[in-house]
Write an enzyme that holds these catalytic residues in place. Structure first.
Site, short mmCIF file in Angstrom:
data_model
loop_
_atom_site.label_atom_id
_atom_site.label_comp_id
_atom_site.label_asym_id
_atom_site.label_seq_id
_atom_site.Cartn_x
_atom_site.Cartn_y
_atom_site.Cartn_z
N GLU A 177 0.81 -1.24 -0.07
CA GLU A 177 -0.17 0.12 0.24
C GLU A 177 0.78 1.13 0.12
OE1 GLU A 177 -2.75 0.47 3.27
OE2 GLU A 177 -3.51 2.24 2.53
N LYS A 219 -2.65 -2.05 -3.11
CA LYS A 219 -3.69 -1.00 -2.36
C LYS A 219 -3.12 0.30 -2.73
CE LYS A 219 -5.88 -0.33 1.90
NZ LYS A 219 -6.74 -0.81 3.12
P1 13P Z 1 -9.31 4.23 4.34
O1 13P Z 1 -9.99 3.43 3.24
O2 13P Z 1 -9.89 4.57 5.37
O3 13P Z 1 -8.29 4.80 3.78
O4 13P Z 1 -8.41 2.99 5.36
C1 13P Z 1 -7.77 2.02 4.47
C2 13P Z 1 -6.57 1.61 4.87
O5 13P Z 1 -6.33 0.45 5.33
C3 13P Z 1 -5.48 2.74 5.31
O6 13P Z 1 -4.35 2.29 5.56
#
Ligand code: 13P
Length: 339
Positions: A177, A219
Site C-alpha cells: 500500500e 492497494k
Molecule cells: P481508508 O479506506 O480509510 O483510507 O483506510 C484504508 C486503509 O487501510 C489505510 O491504510
C-alpha cells in the site's frame, strides 16, 4: 485444495468481493470513537469489531478478507470465540497489518518512512499460526510543491519490497500500500504524476527483491484532486486517470488492485470504483479495501450502544453491498437513495 500465494490472492479479489480494512491502530480507533463519543476501551473495541464480523449478509457475500491489528488477531468475542474464527466461519480470510507506522524521515522535512522491518520475519510466522493469510504495509507519500522527494519514494518502495518478500517466505500474501495522500490543494494531474512515480519505483523494487507478483495485491490511492483544490476532478475523470496511471506502471501479473478510500466520501469511493469497472477490459480485478468508506456509517449508527447493533450491522451490510456492486460495475446512485 492446497493453499498457495496465488490461490489466496485470487480469493481476496473474487468477483464482487473486497476487503474490510479494520486494522486501525490504537491511536486511529480512538480518533474514530472520539467522533461518536465512545470511550476507546478494549471491551468497546471488541464489541465494535464483533458487531462487524457477525454481520452475516456482508461477511458471506461481499467481504473476501478482513485486515486485523495485533490486538484483534488475538481477541475473543464476548462468548469466547476468537474473532479470527468468526471471520473464517463466514468464509472470509483473516489478514494483519504489520507495519509499525509512518515516522518522520531524517533529513527530509515533511516526509515519512514506514518502519517495522526489524523482527518482521518472526512476527509473520506467529501471525500465520494465528490464522493470517495476508498482510498489509502502508507507506505514505505526501504532496506539496516541493515533496515528495525521490529519496522518500525510493526508501518507502524498498521497505515495501522487503516486507513483501518476508510475507511470501512465510506463506502470507502481501498487500503493498503506497498511499499518495489527498490532503492539500494539488490538482488531479499532480496526483497522477506523483502516483506514477510512486508505483514505478514500487514495482522496480518488487522485481529487485524477487517478489512474486502473482501472489501480491496492490492497494493504491485513486488519482483524485487534493481536498483543498478549487477545481475537483469529476467521477469519470478520476476513473480514467486512475486506470491510465495503472496501465503505465502495474504489471498484468498482479491479480488484483484494491483501493483505499483515503478520506473520500462513502458515495464517492463507491462511484469511482464503479466507474473504473464500467470501463472494463483490464488485466487486474479492481475492488475495495476500504476503512472509513465501509465503517463511517456503521460507527455512527452504532454509537457504542448495544441496542444499536442491528442498525450498525444494517449500515455495514449496505455499504458492503454497494461496494460489491461497484466492484462489478453494476452500482447505481439510485440504489443509495432506495436504502
Ligand atoms: P481508508 O479506506 O480509510 O483510507 O483506510 C484504508 C486503509 O487501510 C489505510 O491504510
Amino acid at each position: 485444495m492446497t493453499e498457495t500465494l496465488e490461490s489466496i490472492a485470487k480469493a481476496m479479489v473474487a468477483p464482487g468481493k473486497g476487503i474490510l480494512a479494520a486494522d486501525e491502530s490504537s491511536g486511529t480507533i480512538k480518533k474514530r470513537f472520539d467522533a461518536i463519543n465512545v470511550a476507546s476501551t478494549e471491551e468497546n473495541r471488541r464489541d465494535y469489531r464483533e458487531m462487524l464480523f457477525r454481520t452475516e449478509e456482508a461477511m458471506k457475500n461481499y467481504i473476501s478478507g478482513v485486515i486485523l491489528y495485533d490486538e484483534t488477531i488475538r481477541q475473543k468475542a464476548k462468548d469466547g470465540t476468537p474473532l479470527v474464527d468468526l471471520i473464517k466461519k463466514s468464509g472470509s480470510i483473516p489478514g494483519i497489518k504489520v507495519d509499525a507506522g509512518a515516522k518522520p524521515m531524517a533529513g527530509f522535512p515533511g516526509e515519512t518512512i514506514t518502519e517495522g522491518l526489524d523482527g518482521l520475519d518472526d512476527r509473520l510466522a506467529e501471525y500465520y499460526k494465528l490464522g493470517a493469510r495476508f498482510a498489509k504495509w502502508r507507506a505514505v507519500i505526501d504532496i506539496s510543491p516541493v515533496i515528495p522527494t525521490n529519496a522518500c519514494i525510493e526508501a518507502n518502495a524498498e521497505a515495501l519490497a522487503r516486507y513483501a518478500a518476508l510475507c511470501q517466505k512465510n506463506g502470507i500474501v502481501p498487500i503493498v500500500e503506497p498511499e499518495v495522500l489527498m490532503d492539500g490543494d494539488h490538482t488531479a494531474d499532480r496526483c497522477f504524476e506523483v502516483t506514477e512515480a510512486t508505483l514505478r519505483a514500487l514495482f522496480n523494487r518488487l522485481a529487485l527483491h524477487n517478489v512474486k507478483l502473482e501472489g501480491t495485491i496492490l492497494k493504491p490511492n485513486m488519482v483524485v484532486s487534493g481536498k483543498k483544490c478549487a477545481k475537483q476532478a469529476g467521477i469519470q475523470e478520476v476513473a480514467e486517470k486512475t486506470i491510465a496511471v495503472f496501465k503505465r506502471t502495474v504489471p498484468a501479473a498482479i491479480p488484483g488492485i484494491v483501493f483505499l478510500s483515503g478520506g473520500q466520501s462513502d458515495e464517492d469511493a463507491t462511484a469511482h470504483l464503479n466507474a473504473m469497472n464500467a470501463i472494463g477490459g483490464l488485466p487486474w480485478a479492481l475492488s475495495f479495501s476500504y476503512g472509513r468508506a465501509l465503517q463511517a456509517a456503521p460507527q455512527k449508527a452504532w454509537s457504542g450502544k448495544a441496542e444499536n447493533v442491528a442498525a450498525g450491522q444494517r449500515a455495514f451490510a449496505h455499504r458492503a453491498k454497494m461496494n460489491s456492486l461497484a466492484a462489478l460495475g453494476k452500482w447505481k446512485a439510485e440504489l443509495e437513495k432506495a436504502a
